[in-house]
Design an enzyme around this catalytic site. Structure first.
Site, short mmCIF file in Angstrom:
data_model
loop_
_atom_site.label_atom_id
_atom_site.label_comp_id
_atom_site.label_asym_id
_atom_site.label_seq_id
_atom_site.Cartn_x
_atom_site.Cartn_y
_atom_site.Cartn_z
N GLY A 250 36.76 43.85 39.46
CA GLY A 250 35.35 44.16 39.30
C GLY A 250 34.72 43.43 38.13
N SER A 251 35.47 43.25 37.05
CA SER A 251 34.91 42.55 35.89
C SER A 251 34.58 41.10 36.22
CB SER A 251 35.90 42.60 34.71
OG SER A 251 36.05 43.93 34.24
N ASN B 137 31.19 55.14 34.85
CA ASN B 137 32.65 55.26 34.85
C ASN B 137 33.16 56.40 33.98
OD1 ASN B 137 31.54 53.22 32.93
ND2 ASN B 137 33.61 53.27 32.10
N GLN C 291 33.04 52.35 40.56
CA GLN C 291 33.37 53.77 40.61
C GLN C 291 32.83 54.48 41.85
OE1 GLN C 291 35.38 55.42 38.59
NE2 GLN C 291 35.71 53.77 37.14
N SER D 28 36.15 47.06 42.96
CA SER D 28 37.52 46.77 42.54
C SER D 28 38.51 47.55 43.40
CB SER D 28 37.70 47.14 41.07
OG SER D 28 38.99 46.81 40.62
N THR E 160 44.40 29.25 45.61
CA THR E 160 45.06 29.84 46.77
C THR E 160 44.86 31.35 46.76
OG1 THR E 160 46.71 28.09 46.75
CG2 THR E 160 47.24 30.09 47.99
N CYS F 158 39.14 55.36 21.24
CA CYS F 158 40.25 55.10 20.32
C CYS F 158 41.50 54.64 21.05
CB CYS F 158 40.54 56.34 19.50
SG CYS F 158 40.91 57.80 20.48
#
Length: 396
Positions: A73-74, A154, A182, A202, A240, A327
């Site tokens: 997805g990114s 998300n 999402q 994704s 490919t 974090c």
């Protein structure tokens, strides 16, 4: 109650399903041909890619020629934003609109484009995590090239008024892209009916493997090549093809978009029971709109505790979840999503995201509702922030 294992982090990733794995396996051993080869083994591989492309297109209400396979997805987000920006800059359009609580695949790409001389407007969200289409309308300018608003967030799972936003964009003659990573498989999507020009998804969020994604690009929109080299993906993305992953994605999206309403009818009551049960804990709040959210998503903030400790203790009790605190990705900063809806830093740090599917049973819900309050109580007992709260003192 005995300890059990509960996976409640499907928004992070999902296991590869048995039917997806079964479809992929031959392409590792016996159907291993290069899709660019002209002999039968290669032609068969190319045929299977096109079959998967047809399945993805059917799931989105698109045409097969509008589906481009990517690695994730990114990558799809990057291609949509950078490609559109590059193409329309030649026409003097160097303004992009997005929201303050997008995935970092969008936000960091926008930051990159700003360094290249583009201007970006970041639309605010309400305290319920919703975008007002009128804010999009007001932000559009003569030089606006693209609006990119995520379909469903998300972290807090809020579903945006995509069709209304798309209508505003088209009224103003602006392209509209949505990150639907999402949303796919959880809500009904029809890119034609909803006016979506480009869409990212994704595979690993819908029980395909990691490392496979899609960018839908409406016919007539021409993006620059993402990768130069061979003629794969209609010469737009050389290299490919990852045949097993593509085949698996075709099977996964077909399964994910089958009986969406029926699946939601099972998942939503369990999600609501989790929300209601966890909100009985003092000093908690639900993040995001109660109803305009993904069926399996809930995000709760617990004042006086820290997210990473919460996750670690839940893990010790067999529950896999996520926190709104960043974090766990190496940052001490709280979630930009939670800050965008108005949470204070110290409250944003103590959030819990549960993202469930049908395999989380009513008994699992019982276990979560028994375990989380105990963990929260234990963490608060050790928390100097909670101690100050109880004494009526201000946070430092």
């Amino acid at each position: 109650m005995e300890k059990r294992f509960i996976y409640a982090d499907n928004a992070a990733t999902t296991p590869v399903s048995e039917e997806v794995l079964a479809a992929m396996l031959p392409h590792f051993r016996t159907a291993y041909g290069n899709p660019s080869s002209i002999y039968k083994l290669g032609r068969d591989a190319q045929r299977d890619i096109e079959t998967a492309r047809e399945k993805v297109a059917a799931a989105l209400g698109a045409q097969p020629a509008e589906i481009f396979f990517t690695s994730c997805g990114s990558e799809s987000d990057n291609w949509a934003l950078k490609g559109t920006a590059e193409r329309l800059a030649k026409k003097g359009k160097k303004h992009i609109i997005t929201s303050v609580f997008e995935h970092h695949a969008i936000l960091h790409t926008c930051e990159y484009l700003e360094k290249q001389g583009y201007e970006v407007t970041y639309i605010p969200v309400s305290d319920k995590g919703l975008i007002d289409p009128e804010d999009v309308r007001k932000a559009i300018r003569e030089d606006t090239a693209l609006v990119s608003i995520m379909y469903a967030n998300n972290e807090i799972g809020t579903i945006q008024p995509i069709e209304e936003i798309a209508a505003v964009c088209h009224e103003k003659g602006v392209l509209f892209h949505t990150d639907a990573v999402q949303a796919v498989g959880h809500v009904e999507i029809d890119v034609k009916k909803q006016g979506i020009d480009m869409l990212s998804l994704s595979g690993h969020k819908i029980h395909a493997q990691k490392g496979i994604g899609v960018l839908y690009v409406k016919k007539g929109i021409v993006l620059p090549n993402l990768i130069h080299g061979g003629g794969q993906e209609r010469a737009k993305r050389a290299g490919t093809e990852n045949v097993p992953a593509i085949v698996g994605l075709g099977v996964a999206i077909e399964a994910a978009t089958r009986n969406i309403a029926e699946k939601a009818a099972v998942i939503t009551p369990r999600r609501n029971r989790l929300i209601d049960g966890l909100l009985t804990i003092p000093y908690t709040r639900l993040n995001g709109d109660r109803d305009k959210r993904l069926p399996g998503n809930l995000n709760i903030s617990f004042e006086g505790i820290e997210g990473e400790s919460l996750l670690l203790m839940l893990d010790m009790n067999g529950i896999c979840a996520s926190s709104g605190s960043a974090c766990t990705s190496g940052s001490l900063d709280p979630s930009h999503v939670l800050l965008s809806i108005g949470l204070k830093h110290e409250v944003a740090h103590g959030s819990l995201r549960l993202s469930i599917e049908e395999d989380v049973t009513d008994e699992d819900v019982d276990y979560i509702l028994e375990t989380v309050p105990k963990v929260v109580e234990k963490l608060r007992a050790m928390s100097p922030v909670w101690e100050k709260m109880m004494k009526g003192e201000k946070y430092e």
